[in-house]
Write a protein that holds these residues in place. Sequence first.
Motif, short mmCIF file in Angstrom:
data_model
loop_
_atom_site.label_atom_id
_atom_site.label_comp_id
_atom_site.label_asym_id
_atom_site.label_seq_id
_atom_site.Cartn_x
_atom_site.Cartn_y
_atom_site.Cartn_z
N SER A 117 0.82 -1.23 0.00
CA SER A 117 0.00 0.00 0.00
C SER A 117 0.84 1.27 0.00
O SER A 117 0.38 2.32 0.45
CB SER A 117 -0.95 0.01 1.21
OG SER A 117 -1.60 -1.22 1.39
N ILE A 118 2.05 1.23 -0.53
CA ILE A 118 2.88 2.43 -0.63
C ILE A 118 2.38 3.29 -1.78
O ILE A 118 2.16 2.80 -2.88
CB ILE A 118 4.36 2.06 -0.83
CG1 ILE A 118 4.88 1.25 0.36
CG2 ILE A 118 5.23 3.30 -1.01
CD1 ILE A 118 6.28 0.69 0.17
N VAL A 119 2.21 4.60 -1.51
CA VAL A 119 1.68 5.54 -2.50
C VAL A 119 2.82 6.38 -3.07
O VAL A 119 3.70 6.83 -2.33
CB VAL A 119 0.63 6.47 -1.87
CG1 VAL A 119 -0.01 7.36 -2.93
CG2 VAL A 119 -0.45 5.66 -1.15
N TYR A 120 2.77 6.61 -4.38
CA TYR A 120 3.76 7.41 -5.07
C TYR A 120 3.07 8.53 -5.86
O TYR A 120 2.02 8.29 -6.48
CB TYR A 120 4.56 6.57 -6.06
CG TYR A 120 5.27 5.38 -5.46
CD1 TYR A 120 6.61 5.43 -5.13
CD2 TYR A 120 4.58 4.17 -5.24
CE1 TYR A 120 7.26 4.32 -4.59
CE2 TYR A 120 5.22 3.07 -4.69
CZ TYR A 120 6.56 3.15 -4.37
OH TYR A 120 7.20 2.06 -3.84
N ALA A 121 3.65 9.72 -5.85
CA ALA A 121 3.20 10.82 -6.69
C ALA A 121 4.34 11.20 -7.63
O ALA A 121 5.46 11.47 -7.18
CB ALA A 121 2.78 12.02 -5.85
N PHE A 122 4.06 11.21 -8.94
CA PHE A 122 5.07 11.51 -9.95
C PHE A 122 4.66 12.72 -10.79
O PHE A 122 3.45 12.95 -11.02
CB PHE A 122 5.24 10.33 -10.91
CG PHE A 122 5.67 9.04 -10.28
CD1 PHE A 122 6.97 8.85 -9.86
CD2 PHE A 122 4.77 8.00 -10.12
CE1 PHE A 122 7.37 7.66 -9.29
CE2 PHE A 122 5.15 6.79 -9.56
CZ PHE A 122 6.47 6.62 -9.13
N ASP A 123 5.64 13.44 -11.29
CA ASP A 123 5.41 14.34 -12.41
C ASP A 123 5.08 13.45 -13.60
O ASP A 123 5.89 12.61 -14.01
CB ASP A 123 6.66 15.18 -12.68
CG ASP A 123 6.45 16.17 -13.81
OD1 ASP A 123 6.18 15.72 -14.95
OD2 ASP A 123 6.56 17.39 -13.58
N ALA A 124 3.89 13.61 -14.18
CA ALA A 124 3.41 12.68 -15.19
C ALA A 124 4.18 12.78 -16.49
O ALA A 124 4.17 11.83 -17.29
CB ALA A 124 1.92 12.90 -15.44
#
Length: 717
Positions: A117-124
């Motif tokens: 359940s690790i969440v990642y936010a990326f520059d798309a």
Amino acid sequence: MKTNKSTEILAWRRRAVVALALAALWQPAVFAETGSGARGPADVDGQRIIDADDEPGNWMSTGRTYDEQRYSPLDDIDTDNVDELGLAWQYKLDVDRGVEATPIVVDGVMYTTGAYSIVYAFDAASGELLWKHDPKVDRTKAASFCCGVINRGVAVWKGKVFLGTLDGRMVAIDAASGKEVWSVDTIIDHDRGYGITGAPRIVKNKVIIGNSGAEFGVRGYITAYDTETGDQAWRFFTVPGDPAKPQENEALEMAVKTWHGDAWVEQGGGGTAWDSMAYDPELNLLYVGVGNGSMWNYKARSDAKGDNLFLSSIVAINPDNGEYVWHYQTTPGDAWDYTATQHMILADLEIDGEQRQVIMQAPKNGFFYVLDRKTGKVISAEKYAPVNWAKKVDLETGRPVFTDHAKYWEQDGPVVVQPGFWGGHDWQPMSYNPNTGLVYIPKHYFEVTYEDVRDPEWTPQKGFYQLGTSAAAMSDDAEEMQSWADRWTGGLLAWDPVKQEKVWEVPHKTIFNGGTLSTAGNLVFEGTADGRVVAYRATDGEKLWESPANSGVMAAPVTYTAGGEQYVTFMVGWGGAFSTFAGGQSKNAGVRPYAEVLTFKIGGDEKLAEPNFQPLAKPEPPKQTASTADIEDGKALMNGHCSQCHGMNAASGGVTPDLRRLSAETHKQFAAIVMGARLNNGMPSYAGVLDPEEIDKIHAYIIKRGNDLLDEEYSGN
């Protein structure tokens, strides 16, 4: 520790630099490509999802739209140029286990999840990591949850990212910083094997989630929480409670009459809503897919009587208050793990000259259903996969016409049933293309044996499935196991939901291939279990593009725009139920776990980074000293307590350690490891669950399996 003024000033300056850096990171996300002006991160609400086609460059909900069609109007990538796709960026995820998430992309930022359940936010556009949120799931409890340490993604709403964690929490995360805003425990009984693997949906400021764990003896339910506060708004139980007590609502008073005996009360009943949902804003109906029973065995669970509502059903609920509206049960009295949690799609179809508002599903049981989504009445139902448990669905009654063959609780000995417990189609999402009028299904050809267990035992501390049936592929014989694996194949099926017939199909070498995405470019994208990502022409299935993926692909891809270019993203990573539990039978996929994000665009020129896999270890079993009877007991204990991670009969799919390949030193430490010596490595402790004699029997069976493998693979060396 004392501080002086200069130290405080220096600390303040450091914080200011970090704040400016974060602001710079978020600059691409601040200005939406939609022309709607400046937005904060994850600034999504219901109207924006309803109007998703007005900004097709975003993917704002797990199915892109509330109707869950997984169709994109983008067409910059089409049949003429798709062969020019190249890798734009890649990101290696932290844990090499199963990856099943659908990414969310909003205003240039991608939000997705990996194992634990690790969440990642990326520059798309660039793939630059903006932040990461680890909810700190207790890895020592991995064996307490069904079907791998996977997660199918997040939801976003008004500046927050919402995550259901494997250990059963609903967490709200600030979309700008990745920090937790609030967290609530969704579990009603921590002595049972509840967890969360599905992606939340959000309707009218309520984040909605179900739970997993039916095989671990739980009672299913789905819950809505206020997105601002985390306060519970409503809860709908999908199976009734103890019939000796008042039920929670009138729907359950109706449902409890369809259950018999009292075994199911202790067993939990099952019926978890572990994955699919869809929402119709016009009708204001939330559709929830409900899973299988606990135990599987209909006789052991309910005296082989009654429909056992709401098992294996689609249930329509009022999202304002959680009240029941209607249901349709795909498999009354389910005894084969024929969940109806598979992906549901809403569409408007012309059927017999009339425009119909429908909901479509291809659940595990092998029938493709088209229902009226206002009433739940079945319009049509036909077999999309090999089926022998039922002859047909009677459209007058809406019920299947069962065959006697599949009623294993009435048979002496095992019976082969089609489909088996992973179904003609499992959780991997299908998609619908309104231009072609076709549904694209990740199809299984999958049969298994079921056999009645005459005196099944339900024990709350037992580490694995409470089935009441001996399922397929329990033999240790390598050739027999391979014969099962060779029968378990798959395909990408293009299905006409109006004519209820196949239009085209592309064969795959095994089951558990990826979910699908269809686009206005006349394309269907899918990843495969054997480690490829592929684009097909949507009208006829011709393969137009393919790229290697380093590992098996199970998740469904998404497409979006960033910086004026169209991208396609695949979440990659072998794992989950098939590759762990089936173990040896999953080896036809020919891949090993390697978790990553792969994003493609026209003209992308990034080189794919290849994993550095270590050679498989040669077994080093000690001398066998146990009796044949103890080894057989050890096999039953191993399959009961260990196979959900290490594979049936100790034949791992490579996601977790293959117990047949243990070193001599590990064999010496075997009892200590089972008792908790490797808790820090994620190996749970069985202290208080297994006694020393049982551990010795399991070890004896592992020694046997190590010697089996030496004979199979190393006898010529």
